[in-house]
Design an enzyme around this catalytic site. Structure first.
Site, PDB file in Angstrom:
ATOM      1  N   ASP A 130      29.766  43.709  37.098  1.00 28.21           N
ATOM      2  CA  ASP A 130      29.040  42.678  36.335  1.00 28.21           C
ATOM      3  C   ASP A 130      27.723  43.187  35.744  1.00 28.21           C
ATOM      4  OD1 ASP A 130      31.066  41.079  37.203  1.00 28.21           O
ATOM      5  OD2 ASP A 130      29.841  39.764  38.446  1.00 28.21           O
ATOM      6  N   GLN A 289      40.141  44.390  34.947  1.00 27.23           N
ATOM      7  CA  GLN A 289      38.851  45.014  34.606  1.00 27.23           C
ATOM      8  C   GLN A 289      38.302  45.891  35.726  1.00 27.23           C
ATOM      9  OE1 GLN A 289      36.471  41.622  32.270  1.00 27.23           O
ATOM     10  NE2 GLN A 289      37.943  40.843  33.734  1.00 27.23           N
TER      11      GLN A 289
HETATM   12  O1  F6P Z   1      32.405  41.841  42.059  1.00 24.63           O
HETATM   13  C1  F6P Z   1      32.114  40.987  41.035  1.00 24.63           C
HETATM   14  C2  F6P Z   1      33.362  40.276  40.580  1.00 24.63           C
HETATM   15  O2  F6P Z   1      34.232  41.182  39.971  1.00 24.63           O
HETATM   16  C3  F6P Z   1      33.035  39.118  39.669  1.00 24.63           C
HETATM   17  O3  F6P Z   1      32.941  39.500  38.325  1.00 24.63           O
HETATM   18  C4  F6P Z   1      34.156  38.172  39.941  1.00 24.63           C
HETATM   19  O4  F6P Z   1      33.764  36.844  39.720  1.00 24.63           O
HETATM   20  C5  F6P Z   1      34.443  38.392  41.375  1.00 24.63           C
HETATM   21  O5  F6P Z   1      34.035  39.695  41.676  1.00 24.63           O
HETATM   22  C6  F6P Z   1      35.893  38.198  41.740  1.00 24.63           C
HETATM   23  O6  F6P Z   1      36.009  38.302  43.098  1.00 24.63           O
HETATM   24  P1  F6P Z   1      37.379  38.408  43.905  1.00 24.63           P
HETATM   25  O7  F6P Z   1      37.849  39.828  43.774  1.00 24.63           O
HETATM   26  O8  F6P Z   1      36.999  38.053  45.293  1.00 24.63           O
HETATM   27  O9  F6P Z   1      38.340  37.460  43.260  1.00 24.63           O
END
Ligand code: F6P
Length: 357
Positions: A130, A289
């Site tokens: 991010d 991503q």
């Molecule tokens: O680490 C940040 C992030 O990639 C955010 O951009 C996103 O909202 C979140 O992690 C997603 O988390 P998880 O992998 O727990 O779904």
């Protein structure tokens, strides 16, 4: 008595391309200085249970080329567990670890900072696709994520154009819009929506309509997952993870936006007749991503940060975060890094707005 110096290393929070490069840099540096490195499994969970293994040169050979983390990760929050901080202290003593290198975003580093204030030896390494951590010019993983998102958006242009559709593309970025802004600008999104600069639904839909009226039959809108329509809060009732982060996929942002735009345009009698069948689609880029091999920039940045963390450990200099500053790797203030978030600047958003047409 065993006089060998030992240090722990862990990766916490969402995984991020470049984590293995950091681990390699830190391990190579520590081993060369005669310090043993104990890799704790699954973020702070490993610091609570003590599960992990010693990392040798052969364990980290070539790992900077791979995505993910060889140590595993989790969103375990030590501070939400009864006696969690004291358990970490006891585990470190039991394992003979003089300190910990914690590689993570604001949540993981927030835990490290609290443990630091309790007198434990911590070194932070900033990590998040991010790119919203302050005190560092950029975080590793961001370059990979933006390049993946850019390629995906590039591809969506041709299919959107062929079908005269509006496509809403959702990027990660729960608090800030760095990924959406950079990838959207690079891939010529027609509109970029990010949390820092809210817009109303009327502005968004009117923008798509104006493109249509001007003969531009397709529109690519890039939206960061943390975006909320001006004046509306659709995040309030979402579930939260152990760190209090809202589970944003539950709000179906891109889906809802695309359905609302489609409805609005189809039902607008002032629009040309062909708009009665106007179509919108949406794409959520999600974990694509974060997956796969890091870019060259992220491998090198991750490795440099890891080496610096290893050097600080070797010198017994604990309590800071390593960071990139004007192309040098420096020790930065951990406390400030976890309390201030880096948002997209008004200058950068204003520059991107030049292409919103
Ligand atoms: O680490 C940040 C992030 O990639 C955010 O951009 C996103 O909202 C979140 O992690 C997603 O988390 P998880 O992998 O727990 O779904």
């Amino acid at each position: 008595m065993d006089k060998t110096r030992k240090i722990g290393i862990l990766t916490g929070g969402g995984d991020c391309p470049g984590l293995n490069a950091v681990i390699r840099g830190a391990v190579e540096c520590c081993l060369n200085a005669g310090i043993h490195v104990y890799g704790l499994y699954d973020g702070w969970k490993g610091a609570l249970t003590g599960e992990g293994r010693y990392l040798n040169y052969s364990d980290v050979d070539e790992i900077q080329t791979t995505g993910g983390t060889i140590l595993g990760t989790s969103r375990t929050n030590v501070m939400k567990i009864d006696g969690g901080a004291e358990t970490v202290r006891a585990r470190m003593q039991q394992l003979g670890l003089e300190g910990l290198i914690a590689i993570g975003g604001d949540d993981t580093l927030g835990v490290a900072n609290t443990l630091r204030k309790m007198g434990l030896n911590m070194i932070g390494v900033p990590k998040t696709i991010d790119n919203d951590l302050s005190c560092t010019d950029v975080t590793f993983g961001f370059d990979t994520a933006t390049n993946i998102a850019m390629e995906c958006i590039d591809r969506l242009h041709t299919t959107a154009e062929s079908h005269s559709r509006c496509i809403v593309v959702e990027c990660m970025g729960r608090h800030t819009g760095h990924i959406a802004l950079h990838a959207g600008l690079a891939a010529n999104a027609h509109l970029i929506l990010i949390p820092e600069f809210p817009k109303s639904f009327r502005e968004i839909s009117d923008f798509v309509k104006s493109r249509h009226v001007r003969g531009k039959k397709y529109t690519i809108i890039v939206v960061a997952e943390g975006f909320e329509l001006a004046g509306a809060s659709n995040d309030a009732n979402l579930e939260e993870d152990a760190f209090g982060n809202k589970l944003l996929p539950q709000k179906d942002l891109a889906k809802n936006l695309s359905e609302m735009i489609e409805d609005d345009i189809r039902n607008d009698d002032t629009m040309p007749e062909d708009c009665k069948n106007f179509e919108c689609r949406y794409v959520v880029l999600g974990h694509i991503q974060r997956g796969g091999a890091p870019t060259c920039a992220d491998r090198v940045l991750g490795f440099r940060l890891g080496v610096k963390a290893g050097q600080l450990a070797a010198n017994g200099e604990y309590g800071n975060m390593v960071a990139l500053s004007s192309n040098s790797i420096v020790a930065a203030d951990l406390d400030r890094a976890v309390t201030e978030r880096k948002a997209v600047s008004p200058e950068l958003y204003a520059a991107a707005e030049l292409i919103f047409r």
